[in-house]
Design a protein around this motif. Structure first.
Motif, PDB file in Angstrom:
ATOM      1  N   LEU A   1      73.773  16.649 -19.869  1.00 32.57           N
ATOM      2  CA  LEU A   1      73.596  16.363 -21.416  1.00 32.57           C
ATOM      3  C   LEU A   1      72.983  18.159 -21.223  1.00 32.57           C
ATOM      4  O   LEU A   1      72.074  18.570 -20.638  1.00 32.57           O
ATOM      5  CB  LEU A   1      73.252  16.156 -22.283  1.00 32.57           C
TER       6      LEU A   1
ATOM      7  N   GLN B   1      75.565  18.335 -26.034  1.00 37.10           N
ATOM      8  CA  GLN B   1      76.610  17.809 -25.743  1.00 37.10           C
ATOM      9  C   GLN B   1      77.076  17.220 -24.738  1.00 37.10           C
ATOM     10  O   GLN B   1      76.117  17.393 -23.623  1.00 37.10           O
ATOM     11  CB  GLN B   1      77.048  19.033 -25.081  1.00 37.10           C
ATOM     12  N   ARG B   2      77.379  16.197 -24.083  1.00 34.12           N
ATOM     13  CA  ARG B   2      77.855  15.511 -22.395  1.00 34.12           C
ATOM     14  C   ARG B   2      78.722  16.642 -21.748  1.00 34.12           C
ATOM     15  O   ARG B   2      79.262  17.195 -22.435  1.00 34.12           O
ATOM     16  CB  ARG B   2      79.252  14.080 -23.275  1.00 34.12           C
TER      17      ARG B   2
ATOM     18  N   TYR C   1      77.615  14.456 -28.150  1.00 32.55           N
ATOM     19  CA  TYR C   1      76.742  13.186 -27.854  1.00 32.55           C
ATOM     20  C   TYR C   1      75.906  12.639 -28.828  1.00 32.55           C
ATOM     21  O   TYR C   1      75.550  11.547 -29.541  1.00 32.55           O
ATOM     22  CB  TYR C   1      76.087  13.561 -26.224  1.00 32.55           C
TER      23      TYR C   1
ATOM     24  N   GLY D   1      72.953   6.997 -29.016  1.00 33.47           N
ATOM     25  CA  GLY D   1      73.412   8.388 -30.105  1.00 33.47           C
ATOM     26  C   GLY D   1      73.071   8.863 -31.050  1.00 33.47           C
ATOM     27  O   GLY D   1      72.723   9.699 -31.545  1.00 33.47           O
TER      28      GLY D   1
END
Length: 286
Positions: A67, A77-78, A88, A136
């Protein structure tokens, strides 16, 4: 105070932050280059992902998924195996400024900070940490913080946080559901100290970069609960920013050193390097 000498490992970068040791490699974000990097033992860097919103904090989910914080839009963000990004979590409703550092706990709960204001154009003001649960969902952590920066989990389960502009390391109790409470001062530092990224050793010490200075206090320091400073790795001609223990035995302290001023930082100007030091301590796994 015990002094240690650093050795430069890699140079030619811009502003390196968010150091993490994961699967036998050092990971870092380069703010101004917009890249997430890994470093080989010889210092050669490989680009893992490009982040248009400027990358900051890094972490890894329990399944190993990386991440990264995207500063500009205050999202996490992934990073996919091919370097692609997908959202994410969006913590922008809680952010008073660009996204900053990230901690992902072994149970999948994540914590992320933000500047709280626009550096260079606004006066510092308080903000809040965001808690991202394993599904999340984003939750506001109770209590205000001022320029929250590096985070780590202590051996006793508390979450430790560097509050840069309050010159201190703050602690929170952490419940089994990931919620944070009982905000407390873990170590109050002198007013010339601006802690940035942090790393913990197995003897209970916190190593931190003393950012925003290139003077006599420039360097990475070790502090214990209560505020006693025990060790220093001096840095010359650059700001001491982030650190992480790495190597197979977690006995090497990796450090990001960025040659810049506040005025240059606002303009995106910096020269970044990675250095290492043997400090006689072993890192606490993150």
């Amino acid at each position: 105070m015990m002094l240690h000498r650093l050795t430069e490992l890699a140079s030619g970068h811009r502003f390196l932050e968010g150091l993490r040791w994961h699967e036998s490699a050092l990971w870092a974000s380069d703010f101004f280059a917009g890249t997430v990097l890994t470093f080989a033992p010889d210092g050669v860097a490989t680009t893992v992902a490009e982040v248009p919103g400027a990358p900051s904090g890094l972490g890894f989910l329990p399944d190993g998924t990386p991440l990264v914080v995207s500063q500009a839009d205050a999202t996490v963000q992934r990073i996919g195996p091919d370097g692609s990004l997908s959202i994410y979590a969006d913590f922008s409703p809680l952010a008073g400024g660009p996204g900053n550092d990230l901690l992902v706990a072994p149970d999948g709960h994540a914590y992320v900070g933000n500047f709280g204001f626009a550096v260079g154009t606004e006066e510092p003001k308080p903000t809040a940490l965001a808690h991202i649960d394993p599904l999340g969902a984003v939750h506001r952590v109770d209590g205000e913080v001022l320029f929250p920066n590096g985070m780590a989990l202590a051996a006793d389960g508390r979450l430790l946080l560097a509050e840069t502009f309050l010159h201190r390391i703050t602690a929170y109790d952490r419940a089994t559901d990931g919620t944070l409470s009982n905000q407390q001062v873990w170590a109050q530092l002198p007013e010339t100290f601006m802690p940035d990224g942090i790393a913990l050793d197995t003897d209970g010490g916190v190593w931190f970069g003393n950012a925003l200075t290139t003077g006599d206090d420039a360097g990475f320091f070790r502090v214990v609960e209560g505020g006693e400073l025990t060790d220093k790795v001096p840095v010359t001609g650059a700001q001491a920013v982030a650190c992480a223990f790495g190597g197979d035995d977690l006995a090497t302290l990796y450090m990001s050193c960025n040659a810049t001023t506040l005025e240059e930082f606002v303009q995106g100007q910096s020269k970044g390097a990675i250095a290492t030091a043997s400090v006689g301590r072993t890192g606490l796994p993150r």
